[in-house]
Design a protein around this motif. Structure first.
Motif, short mmCIF file in Angstrom:
data_model
loop_
_atom_site.label_atom_id
_atom_site.label_comp_id
_atom_site.label_asym_id
_atom_site.label_seq_id
_atom_site.Cartn_x
_atom_site.Cartn_y
_atom_site.Cartn_z
N MET A 171 -15.65 -8.13 11.46
CA MET A 171 -16.24 -7.21 10.48
C MET A 171 -15.18 -6.27 9.90
O MET A 171 -15.33 -5.75 8.79
N ALA A 172 -14.11 -6.03 10.66
CA ALA A 172 -13.06 -5.12 10.20
C ALA A 172 -12.19 -5.77 9.11
O ALA A 172 -11.85 -5.14 8.11
N ALA A 173 -11.85 -7.06 9.30
CA ALA A 173 -10.94 -7.74 8.37
C ALA A 173 -11.46 -7.71 6.93
O ALA A 173 -10.71 -7.38 6.01
N PRO A 174 -12.74 -8.04 6.69
CA PRO A 174 -13.18 -8.04 5.28
C PRO A 174 -13.22 -6.65 4.65
O PRO A 174 -13.19 -6.55 3.42
N HIS A 175 -13.27 -5.59 5.46
CA HIS A 175 -13.13 -4.25 4.87
C HIS A 175 -11.78 -4.15 4.17
O HIS A 175 -11.66 -3.66 3.05
N VAL A 176 -10.73 -4.64 4.87
CA VAL A 176 -9.38 -4.54 4.30
C VAL A 176 -9.23 -5.53 3.13
O VAL A 176 -8.55 -5.22 2.14
N ALA A 177 -9.89 -6.68 3.20
CA ALA A 177 -9.85 -7.63 2.08
C ALA A 177 -10.43 -6.97 0.82
O ALA A 177 -9.86 -7.07 -0.27
N GLY A 178 -11.56 -6.28 0.98
CA GLY A 178 -12.20 -5.63 -0.17
C GLY A 178 -11.35 -4.48 -0.70
O GLY A 178 -11.21 -4.30 -1.91
N ILE A 179 -10.75 -3.73 0.21
CA ILE A 179 -9.90 -2.61 -0.20
C ILE A 179 -8.65 -3.15 -0.92
O ILE A 179 -8.22 -2.59 -1.94
N ALA A 180 -8.11 -4.27 -0.44
CA ALA A 180 -6.96 -4.88 -1.12
C ALA A 180 -7.35 -5.29 -2.54
O ALA A 180 -6.55 -5.19 -3.47
N ALA A 181 -8.61 -5.73 -2.72
CA ALA A 181 -9.08 -6.09 -4.07
C ALA A 181 -9.07 -4.86 -4.97
O ALA A 181 -8.68 -4.94 -6.15
N LEU A 182 -9.49 -3.73 -4.45
CA LEU A 182 -9.49 -2.49 -5.24
C LEU A 182 -8.06 -2.10 -5.61
O LEU A 182 -7.79 -1.66 -6.74
N ILE A 183 -7.14 -2.25 -4.66
CA ILE A 183 -5.74 -1.89 -4.92
C ILE A 183 -5.14 -2.83 -5.97
O ILE A 183 -4.45 -2.41 -6.89
N LYS A 184 -5.46 -4.10 -5.83
CA LYS A 184 -4.93 -5.11 -6.77
C LYS A 184 -5.50 -4.87 -8.18
O LYS A 184 -4.80 -5.02 -9.17
N GLN A 185 -6.76 -4.50 -8.25
CA GLN A 185 -7.36 -4.21 -9.55
C GLN A 185 -6.65 -3.02 -10.20
O GLN A 185 -6.39 -3.02 -11.39
N HIS A 186 -6.33 -2.03 -9.40
CA HIS A 186 -5.68 -0.83 -9.89
C HIS A 186 -4.22 -1.07 -10.23
O HIS A 186 -3.66 -0.44 -11.13
N ASN A 187 -3.57 -1.98 -9.48
CA ASN A 187 -2.13 -2.26 -9.65
C ASN A 187 -1.94 -3.77 -9.73
O ASN A 187 -1.48 -4.40 -8.77
N PRO A 188 -2.30 -4.37 -10.87
CA PRO A 188 -2.36 -5.84 -10.95
C PRO A 188 -1.03 -6.52 -10.67
O PRO A 188 -1.03 -7.67 -10.23
N SER A 189 0.09 -5.84 -10.87
CA SER A 189 1.36 -6.54 -10.69
C SER A 189 1.86 -6.49 -9.25
O SER A 189 2.89 -7.08 -8.93
N TRP A 190 1.16 -5.81 -8.38
CA TRP A 190 1.67 -5.66 -7.01
C TRP A 190 1.64 -6.97 -6.24
O TRP A 190 0.70 -7.73 -6.31
N THR A 191 2.70 -7.17 -5.43
CA THR A 191 2.76 -8.34 -4.57
C THR A 191 1.97 -8.05 -3.29
O THR A 191 1.67 -6.88 -2.98
N PRO A 192 1.66 -9.09 -2.51
CA PRO A 192 0.94 -8.87 -1.25
C PRO A 192 1.63 -7.85 -0.35
O PRO A 192 0.97 -7.03 0.28
N SER A 193 2.97 -7.88 -0.29
CA SER A 193 3.60 -6.96 0.67
C SER A 193 3.59 -5.53 0.14
O SER A 193 3.59 -4.59 0.94
N MET A 194 3.53 -5.34 -1.18
CA MET A 194 3.37 -3.98 -1.69
C MET A 194 1.99 -3.44 -1.32
O MET A 194 1.84 -2.28 -0.93
N ILE A 195 0.98 -4.31 -1.44
CA ILE A 195 -0.38 -3.90 -1.07
C ILE A 195 -0.44 -3.57 0.43
O ILE A 195 -0.98 -2.54 0.85
N ALA A 196 0.18 -4.44 1.24
CA ALA A 196 0.16 -4.22 2.69
C ALA A 196 0.86 -2.92 3.05
O ALA A 196 0.39 -2.15 3.90
N SER A 197 1.99 -2.64 2.38
CA SER A 197 2.72 -1.41 2.64
C SER A 197 1.87 -0.19 2.26
O SER A 197 1.77 0.77 3.02
N ALA A 198 1.26 -0.26 1.09
CA ALA A 198 0.44 0.87 0.62
C ALA A 198 -0.68 1.17 1.61
O ALA A 198 -0.98 2.33 1.91
N ILE A 199 -1.30 0.11 2.13
CA ILE A 199 -2.40 0.29 3.08
C ILE A 199 -1.90 0.96 4.36
O ILE A 199 -2.53 1.87 4.89
#
Ligand SMILES: *[C@@H]1O[C@H](CO)[C@@H](O)[C@H](O)[C@H]1NC(C)=O
Ligand SMILES: *[C@@H]1O[C@H](CO)[C@@H](O)[C@H](O)[C@H]1NC(C)=O
Ligand SMILES: *[C@@H]1O[C@H](CO)[C@@H](O)[C@H](O)[C@H]1NC(C)=O
Ligand SMILES: *[C@@H]1O[C@H](CO)[C@@H](O)[C@H](O)[C@H]1NC(C)=O
Ligand SMILES: *[C@@H]1O[C@H](CO)[C@@H](O)[C@H](O)[C@H]1NC(C)=O
Ligand SMILES: *[C@@H]1O[C@H](CO)[C@@H](O)[C@H](O)[C@H]1NC(C)=O
Ligand SMILES: *[C@@H]1O[C@H](CO)[C@@H](O)[C@H](O)[C@H]1NC(C)=O
Ligand SMILES: *[C@@H]1O[C@H](CO)[C@@H](O)[C@H](O)[C@H]1NC(C)=O
Ligand SMILES: *[C@@H]1O[C@H](CO)[C@@H](O)[C@H](O)[C@H]1NC(C)=O
Ligand SMILES: *[C@@H]1O[C@H](CO)[C@@H](O)[C@H](O)[C@H]1NC(C)=O
Ligand SMILES: *[C@@H]1O[C@H](CO)[C@@H](O)[C@H](O)[C@H]1NC(C)=O
Ligand SMILES: *[C@@H]1O[C@H](CO)[C@@H](O)[C@H](O)[C@H]1NC(C)=O
Length: 821
Positions: A606-634
């Protein structure tokens, strides 16, 4: 530790984690067949020269023709290799992996698998170990509605344009959490397809669900599937897949109604993200072969994020934790630009139990929220005892009193049934109780051997209660087994769980005072009475976050000997305890939840999909970010403090006691989505860095890496901790080390950062430079000099905090074992 009786580990609520075990079957020959995953030399489609695109490595529809040609070539190669290597009739190819890895899965005997191992072109042959599946109120808990959602245009827009691939038990397409609502954006980067079949009619992919496929060759090879539960379609016969999908991207504001009671409204983290469904696990069986095939397909389709609440049953024996087929497929998914989230595992609170190993995926640990479902029982003498509920009050809304009867005192005197706790005390069998004594009464059932060894169930108590028409029941704790762990679960019958021995004794004391017995102890007159109160109304005052007991712990490790790895795992903490999510009324594995369309579940699943959804919000806000930029930001924006302002606590072995937690329980900390969209700085790494990391692992032969990944170790870090992760982990520090990091400014403005250091015990840490000014998109190298001052037996923890002049705060967690000065 004294209280660590069996009762502390058994979860009487029995629904918490879903384990699907590997089932092996014998087939035609003497030798038992298994599934083998085979990795081959040669480029898969995504990384093939002809299909590379100059601006990105993502696959574009315009290259369909080239893809088709290479796909045909790979398929022919796989078949040819099998035909020429293995005996005819001795094998059955299950899948060809073509997009991010070149290989296949095959059902065959160990001796044939051995032949494959020696064949030119074959890099790796690995036996399939099977896989397991490891509100909502959480949007408010994480402050999303007034935070990111508002900035992204409200819940009608949050997550729009992003596709989350959910690899799990399928989806219930009829659920309101997945109903179509109009979307603002078109998906140009995604091309899925909708497979149909039992319970999954045409139209199930409705625009919210943008694609749905199922992978069953592995499952079909390993078990005889049961057509009434193992539907060969993307339909979710269990509920787990629907639950996790709704946490990541379920529609906003969906009413949660169970047994006619309205519990509130549920929303996913990114309510306007689209869902691509890849079913790879069945009620009867789950195989790695099907999961790897699903990952391969999801990347080809163009998902932005993969959410994995399923994973291998155990680490592979003969390869590194990082270099098994599953982790290799995640590496190549990441290389193709996909953000991968994994459940950390449900094997806590023991250390080194994480099942998310690799630095290229984000492993999520689980915590509670501040929401509590408390029930209480009122005794006729005015005493109130608290417990755990999630059912309605007894008749009279907690003010009308009902006769209280201890199950043991209602046992039939002339019946014929075994003299075991499950019959006598645990209310498991209606035939053991005298109907006249229990009808319309509140029955006290006692936690005993059957609950302790996991054979007794709440389901059976409910069945007994219904058959004999109890007014309600109480499940008391037993001093012989200690306090037990109770999770609220919606019951159609009034009930309360009393997990504390002390509280249970108070109830029993009252009961004995008012019960008249004859000289032989037989009850002459029942005089005690009680009223069960409303248990379905939540309060929001509990301490949180607290790391959940079941959540797997670090440190991360590189092999089955559990040699520690220089990588922080888990990566991050998110809610995973008592989470409401969509369900499937079929509920194939959890009879107690049959017919329900919502379930309250706990697990790192149940915890993992929380972060999947939050990553979607970050990606929407910063479309050019790579996965590791998103992971770092989190990671860098998370926090280590709870709602009382104290350092976060964790549940341990002992029931009802908390201890101060460490990064091996929460990773960087509890995810903070509103800050994660604007982290100030990010630390990122790409595919080549992961290779340099692998090549720098101690005692690893470069040829091992070359064989598995196909890279030649021409560049390697001085040590693995030089991988530019948003944390620093050193599992054996002798003397001193100078660790390198590089940060990039992802803010709009030039900002000056000042560094501060909290050195782990036994070390001194120096940061160089201690302050710097960085322009937008500028980078700054940092040196972190760590010297041992005092050897320690175990890890100690510290952090580096970079505080920006525009209020950005960037935290980098330090975990070090200082071995010698
Ligand atoms: C298996 O059978 C095919 C024809 O069905 C044949 O071409 C091939 O040589 C056979 N392979 C072996 C290893 O016998
Ligand atoms: C989405 O696609 C439709 C039909 O192709 C088009 O009319 C519309 O303008 C597109 N919307 C966006 C936001 O690109
Ligand atoms: C198949 O599943 C149904 C429903 O759970 C069950 O009643 C039946 O016994 C199962 N059949 C087999 C052969 O396991
Ligand atoms: C039941 O009792 C609770 C207080 O115990 C009260 O808040 C609630 O309104 C009552 N419900 C009804 C239907 O009377
Ligand atoms: C057991 O006793 C009850 C009454 O006490 C009676 O109704 C019932 O028939 C008896 N059952 C048997 C099997 O003797
Ligand atoms: C578990 O406890 C029940 C209740 O006493 C007993 O009947 C059963 O045999 C036990 N099972 C195991 C596996 O110990
Ligand atoms: C439960 O069983 C234990 C052991 O037999 C006993 O000591 C305790 O009093 C019982 N509790 C209740 C509430 O019946
Ligand atoms: C108590 O048990 C004894 C021996 O079984 C029996 O003789 C006596 O009648 C019983 N007393 C009552 C009140 O049932
Ligand atoms: C190693 O790989 C790199 C790039 O993939 C290549 O440039 C280099 O020549 C290779 N070196 C050896 C020794 O094969
Ligand atoms: C940064 O700049 C972009 C583009 O100019 C703008 O949309 C965004 O709102 C700015 N962000 C902040 C925090 O000022
Ligand atoms: C740490 O160790 C390095 C290398 O041995 C040395 O140059 C440096 O002065 C030491 N720093 C401190 C603060 O002791
Ligand atoms: C560091 O040492 C102090 C004093 O011995 C101790 O109180 C503290 O808990 C330690 N901190 C860590 C993170 O180990």
């Amino acid at each position: 530790m004294a209280k660590m009786s069996a009762a502390c580990i058994v979860l009487p609520s029995l629904f918490i984690f879903i384990f699907i075990f590997f089932v092996s079957t014998t087939c035609c020959s003497q030798e038992e067949r298994s599934i083998y995953l085979v990795l081959l030399r040669g480029d898969p489609i995504a990384f093939h020269e002809d299909s590379q695109n100059e601006d990105s490595s993502r696959i574009h529809v315009s290259r369909k023709a080239l893809i088709k040609a290479h796909e045909k070539h790979l398929l022919a190669y796989h078949d040819m290799l099998l035909q020429t290597t293995l005996e005819n009739g001795s094998y059955n190819k299950l899948h060809s992996f073509k997009y991010i890895i070149n290989g296949f899965s095959v059902h065959t005997t160990p001796s044939q698998a051995k032949k494959l191992r020696g064949t030119p072109g074959v890099k790796l042959v690995e036996k399939d170990r099977g896989v397991k599946m490891m509100t909502t109120y959480t949007p408010e808990f994480l402050h999303l509605p007034k935070g990111i959602w508002a900035q992204e245009g409200g819940e009608e827009n949050a997550g729009d344009g992003i596709v989350i691939g959910v690899i799990d038990s399928g989806i219930n397409p009829h659920h309101p959490s997945f109903a179509y609502q109009s979307f603002k954006s078109n998906l140009s980067h995604f091309s899925g397809a909708c497979e149909t079949g039992p319970n999954f009619p045409p139209g199930s992919c409705n625009g919210k669900i943008v694609s749905a496929k199922y992978f069953s060759a592995g499952a079909e090879a390993m078990a005889t599937l049961n057509a009434s539960v193992d539907f060969l379609s993307p339909f979710d016969a269990d509920g787990h897949g629907s639950h996790v999908a709704s946490i990541a991207a379920g529609n906003a504001g969906v009413p949660v109604v169970v047994n006619g009671f309205f519990y509130g409204r549920a929303s996913g983290m990114a309510p306007r993200a689209r869902i691509a469904v890849y079913k790879a696990i069945y009620p009867s069986v789950g195989t790695l072969a099907d999961v790897v095939a699903a990952i391969d397909q999801a990347v080809l389709d163009g998902v932005d994020i993969i959410s994995l609440s399923v994973g291998p049953n155990e680490p592979t024996e003969d390869t590194l934790t990082f270099l098994n087929m599953f982790d290799i497929s995640l590496l190549f998914a990441r290389k193709a630009g996909v953000f991968v989230v994994q459940a950390a595992g449900n094997k806590g609170p023991t250390s080194s139990t994480v099942v998310s190993f690799s630095p290229w995926s984000v492993g999520v640990a689980a915590c509670n929220t501040n929401r509590r479902y408390r029930a209480s029982i009122l005794l006729l003498n005015g005493q109130i005892v608290d417990g755990v509920g999630l059912s309605g009050p007894s008749f009279g809304n907690g003010t009308v009193f009902h006769k209280l009867v201890l199950a043991k005192d209602a046992v039939k005197t002339n019946g014929t049934f075994p003299n075991t706790p499950e019959y006598i005390e645990e209310c498991q069998h209606p035939e053991a109780l005298d109907p006249t004594k229990v009808f319309g009464s509140v029955i006290i059932c006692n936690f005993s051997e059957g609950f302790s060894n996991g054979t007794s169930t709440l389901d059976a108590i409910i069945a007994t209660a219904k058959a004999l028409r109890f007014e309600g029941f109480i499940l008391t704790a037993n001093p012989n087994y200690g306090d037990y762990i109770a999770e609220p679960i919606p019951f159609a019958i009034s009930s309360i769980l009393i997990p504390s021995v002390a509280d249970s004794k108070a109830i029993l004391k009252y009961y004995e005072e008012w019960t008249k017995r004859d000289e032989n102890g037989t009850v002459k007159e029942f005089g005690a009475a009680a009223a069960i109160g409303e248990g379905r109304v939540a309060s929001f005052k509990g301490r949180s976050p607290v790391v959940s007991r079941f959540s797997s712990r670090g440190p991360d490790f590189i092999d089955t000997k559990r040699s520690p790895a220089d990588v922080l795992k888990p990566d991050i903490l998110a809610p995973g305890h008592q989470i409401w999510g969509a369900w499937s009324p079929n509920s194939a594995l959890q009879p107690m939840l049959t017919g329900h369309s919502f379930a309250l579940l706990s697990g790192t699943s149940m915890a993992a999909p929380h972060v999947a959804g939050i990553a979607a919000l970050i990606k929407q806000h910063n479309p050019s970010w790579t996965p590791s930029m998103i992971a770092s930001a989190i990671s860098t924006t998370s926090t280590k403090y709870d709602n009382l302002g104290d350092p976060m606590m964790a549940e341990g072995f002992e029931v009802n006691t908390l201890h101060p937690s460490t990064p091996f329980e929460y990773g960087a900390g509890i995810v903070n989505p509103n800050r994660a969209i604007r982290p100030g700085l990010v630390l990122s790494s790409d595919y080549e860095d992961f290779i340099s990391f692998l090549c720098s692992l101690p005692n690893i032969d470069a040829s091992t890496i070359t064989t598995a990944i196909g890279e030649n170790c021409s560049s390697s870090f001085d040590y693995p901790s030089n991988l530019n992760l948003p944390s620093v982990t050193i599992s054996a520090l002798k003397g001193s080390i100078c660790v390198k990091r590089s940060v990039m400014n992802v803010g709009n403005n030039t900002e000056t950062y000042l560094g501060s250091v909290l050195s782990p015990n036994g070390t001194t840490v120096n940061l160089n430079p201690t302050w710097f000014t960085i322009s937008p998109l500028g980078t700054q190298d940092l040196e972190i000099q760590i010297n041992v001052t005092q050897p320690m037996e175990d890890f100690s923890f510290g952090e580096i905090v970079l505080t920006g002049s525009l209020d950005h705060i960037v935290r980098i967690t330090l975990s070090v074992v200082p071995v010698s000065a």
